[in-house]
Design a protein around this motif. Structure first.
Motif, PDB file in Angstrom:
ATOM      1  N   ALA A  18       0.844  -1.292   0.105  1.00 23.02           N
ATOM      2  CA  ALA A  18       0.011  -0.040  -0.132  1.00 23.02           C
ATOM      3  C   ALA A  18       0.820   1.359   0.002  1.00 23.02           C
ATOM      4  O   ALA A  18       1.835   1.406   0.538  1.00 23.02           O
ATOM      5  CB  ALA A  18      -0.982  -0.088   1.325  1.00 23.02           C
ATOM      6  N   ALA A  19       0.361   2.237  -0.648  1.00 20.79           N
ATOM      7  CA  ALA A  19       1.223   3.517  -0.600  1.00 20.79           C
ATOM      8  C   ALA A  19       0.259   4.611   0.126  1.00 20.79           C
ATOM      9  O   ALA A  19       1.054   5.687   0.540  1.00 20.79           O
ATOM     10  CB  ALA A  19       1.309   4.055  -1.912  1.00 20.79           C
ATOM     11  N   ASN A  20      -0.667   4.349   0.574  1.00 18.48           N
ATOM     12  CA  ASN A  20      -1.766   5.314   1.371  1.00 18.48           C
ATOM     13  C   ASN A  20      -1.910   5.082   2.518  1.00 18.48           C
ATOM     14  O   ASN A  20      -3.060   5.407   3.191  1.00 18.48           O
ATOM     15  CB  ASN A  20      -3.000   5.478   0.297  1.00 18.48           C
ATOM     16  CG  ASN A  20      -3.878   4.204   0.068  1.00 18.48           C
ATOM     17  OD1 ASN A  20      -3.354   3.235   0.314  1.00 18.48           O
ATOM     18  ND2 ASN A  20      -5.024   4.412  -0.227  1.00 18.48           N
ATOM     19  N   LEU A  21      -1.147   4.387   3.217  1.00 20.75           N
ATOM     20  CA  LEU A  21      -1.321   3.698   4.769  1.00 20.75           C
ATOM     21  C   LEU A  21      -0.353   4.244   5.607  1.00 20.75           C
ATOM     22  O   LEU A  21       0.905   4.037   5.306  1.00 20.75           O
ATOM     23  CB  LEU A  21      -1.129   2.105   4.658  1.00 20.75           C
ATOM     24  CG  LEU A  21      -1.408   1.428   6.076  1.00 20.75           C
ATOM     25  CD1 LEU A  21      -2.846   1.612   6.560  1.00 20.75           C
ATOM     26  CD2 LEU A  21      -1.478  -0.146   5.834  1.00 20.75           C
ATOM     27  N   THR A  22      -0.886   4.869   6.690  1.00 22.97           N
ATOM     28  CA  THR A  22       0.011   5.418   7.653  1.00 22.97           C
ATOM     29  C   THR A  22       0.356   4.377   8.893  1.00 22.97           C
ATOM     30  O   THR A  22      -0.743   3.641   8.969  1.00 22.97           O
ATOM     31  CB  THR A  22      -0.266   6.961   8.242  1.00 22.97           C
ATOM     32  OG1 THR A  22      -1.565   6.704   9.138  1.00 22.97           O
ATOM     33  CG2 THR A  22      -0.713   7.783   7.260  1.00 22.97           C
ATOM     34  N   PRO A  23       1.371   4.389   9.548  1.00 20.69           N
ATOM     35  CA  PRO A  23       1.231   3.549  10.517  1.00 20.69           C
ATOM     36  C   PRO A  23       0.371   3.596  11.773  1.00 20.69           C
ATOM     37  O   PRO A  23      -0.232   2.621  12.348  1.00 20.69           O
ATOM     38  CB  PRO A  23       2.775   3.705  11.318  1.00 20.69           C
ATOM     39  CG  PRO A  23       3.661   4.491  10.306  1.00 20.69           C
ATOM     40  CD  PRO A  23       2.483   5.164   9.556  1.00 20.69           C
ATOM     41  N   GLY A  24      -0.030   4.804  12.133  1.00 17.72           N
ATOM     42  CA  GLY A  24      -1.323   4.874  13.050  1.00 17.72           C
ATOM     43  C   GLY A  24      -2.608   4.563  12.567  1.00 17.72           C
ATOM     44  O   GLY A  24      -3.304   3.891  13.267  1.00 17.72           O
ATOM     45  N   ARG A  25      -2.753   4.548  11.264  1.00 17.61           N
ATOM     46  CA  ARG A  25      -4.101   4.043  10.594  1.00 17.61           C
ATOM     47  C   ARG A  25      -3.989   2.646  10.684  1.00 17.61           C
ATOM     48  O   ARG A  25      -5.012   1.784  11.015  1.00 17.61           O
ATOM     49  CB  ARG A  25      -4.276   4.438   9.267  1.00 17.61           C
ATOM     50  CG  ARG A  25      -5.239   3.870   8.617  1.00 17.61           C
ATOM     51  CD  ARG A  25      -6.489   4.228   8.778  1.00 17.61           C
ATOM     52  NE  ARG A  25      -7.575   3.287   8.628  1.00 17.61           N
ATOM     53  CZ  ARG A  25      -8.181   3.359   7.355  1.00 17.61           C
ATOM     54  NH1 ARG A  25      -7.593   4.010   6.452  1.00 17.61           N
ATOM     55  NH2 ARG A  25      -9.059   2.401   7.201  1.00 17.61           N
ATOM     56  N   LEU A  26      -2.782   1.877  10.504  1.00 18.47           N
ATOM     57  CA  LEU A  26      -2.694   0.424  10.498  1.00 18.47           C
ATOM     58  C   LEU A  26      -2.783  -0.073  12.176  1.00 18.47           C
ATOM     59  O   LEU A  26      -3.469  -0.940  12.323  1.00 18.47           O
ATOM     60  CB  LEU A  26      -1.221  -0.018  10.028  1.00 18.47           C
ATOM     61  CG  LEU A  26      -1.054  -1.568  10.019  1.00 18.47           C
ATOM     62  CD1 LEU A  26      -2.154  -2.258   9.094  1.00 18.47           C
ATOM     63  CD2 LEU A  26       0.431  -1.923   9.538  1.00 18.47           C
ATOM     64  N   LEU A  27      -2.384   0.799  13.021  1.00 23.69           N
ATOM     65  CA  LEU A  27      -2.368   0.479  14.403  1.00 23.69           C
ATOM     66  C   LEU A  27      -3.924   0.452  14.756  1.00 23.69           C
ATOM     67  O   LEU A  27      -4.593  -0.224  15.538  1.00 23.69           O
ATOM     68  CB  LEU A  27      -1.764   1.431  15.235  1.00 23.69           C
ATOM     69  CG  LEU A  27      -1.706   1.350  16.818  1.00 23.69           C
ATOM     70  CD1 LEU A  27      -1.222  -0.326  17.110  1.00 23.69           C
ATOM     71  CD2 LEU A  27      -0.614   2.152  17.243  1.00 23.69           C
TER      72      LEU A  27
END
Length: 156
Positions: A18-27
């Motif tokens: 993915a190119a549009n995923l932030t670590p916070g969003r994944l968490l």
């Protein structure tokens, strides 16, 4: 908002780019499945965006405790946000580290996320592997705690 993760109890191994995923969003996604959790993060570098997200999650009771392993050479960069790092993580370990791992020990399950992405926002394609595996979490956490750690003020 669309989820990146599917239920890890049904799909215990998930691999994606993915190119549009932030670590916070994944968490966020991981905590929704794992429940309130204790986390261990290893990364070369972290950023204010992730730290502010983590602080909100702690205030909301979603993160019970957090520990981070940061590369000792990135200490200079993180010195500007060190107060925020200390506010978000009970333990900060500086070491020779380039790994990017999140271990999430939740009330409902334990997840391990291994990624190419630092705890920063990037506009590049990154790889993600998410595993519901408590034994793997134990192994990786033990390896992190075996690392020699450094003061951010040491020379080198």
């Amino acid at each position: 908002m669309a989820k990146f993760l599917t239920d890890p109890s049904e799909t215990p191994l998930q691999v994606f780019l993915a190119a549009n995923l932030t670590p916070g969003r994944l968490l966020d996604d991981a905590i929704e499945f794992a429940g309130p959790a204790d986390i261990v993060v290893s990364t070369f570098s972290t950023a204010e965006e992730f730290l502010l997200k983590l602080r909100r999650m702690k205030e909301d009771g979603l993160i019970r405790s957090a520990k981070i392993f940061l590369d000792h050479k990135a200490a200079e960069k993180t010195a500007k946000i060190f107060a925020l790092v200390r506010n978000c993580f009970e333990s900060v370990y500086y070491c020779k580290n380039h790994s990017k791992v999140m271990i999430i020990r939740g009330e409902m399950m334990t997840l391990v996320i291994i990624t190419s992405q630092n705890q920063t926002r990037g506009a590049r394609l990154e790889s993600y592997v998410v595993m519901a595996d408590a034994l793997l979490a134990d192994k990786l956490e033990a390896q992190l705690f075996e690392l020699p750690t450094y003061s951010p003020y040491d020379a080198n």
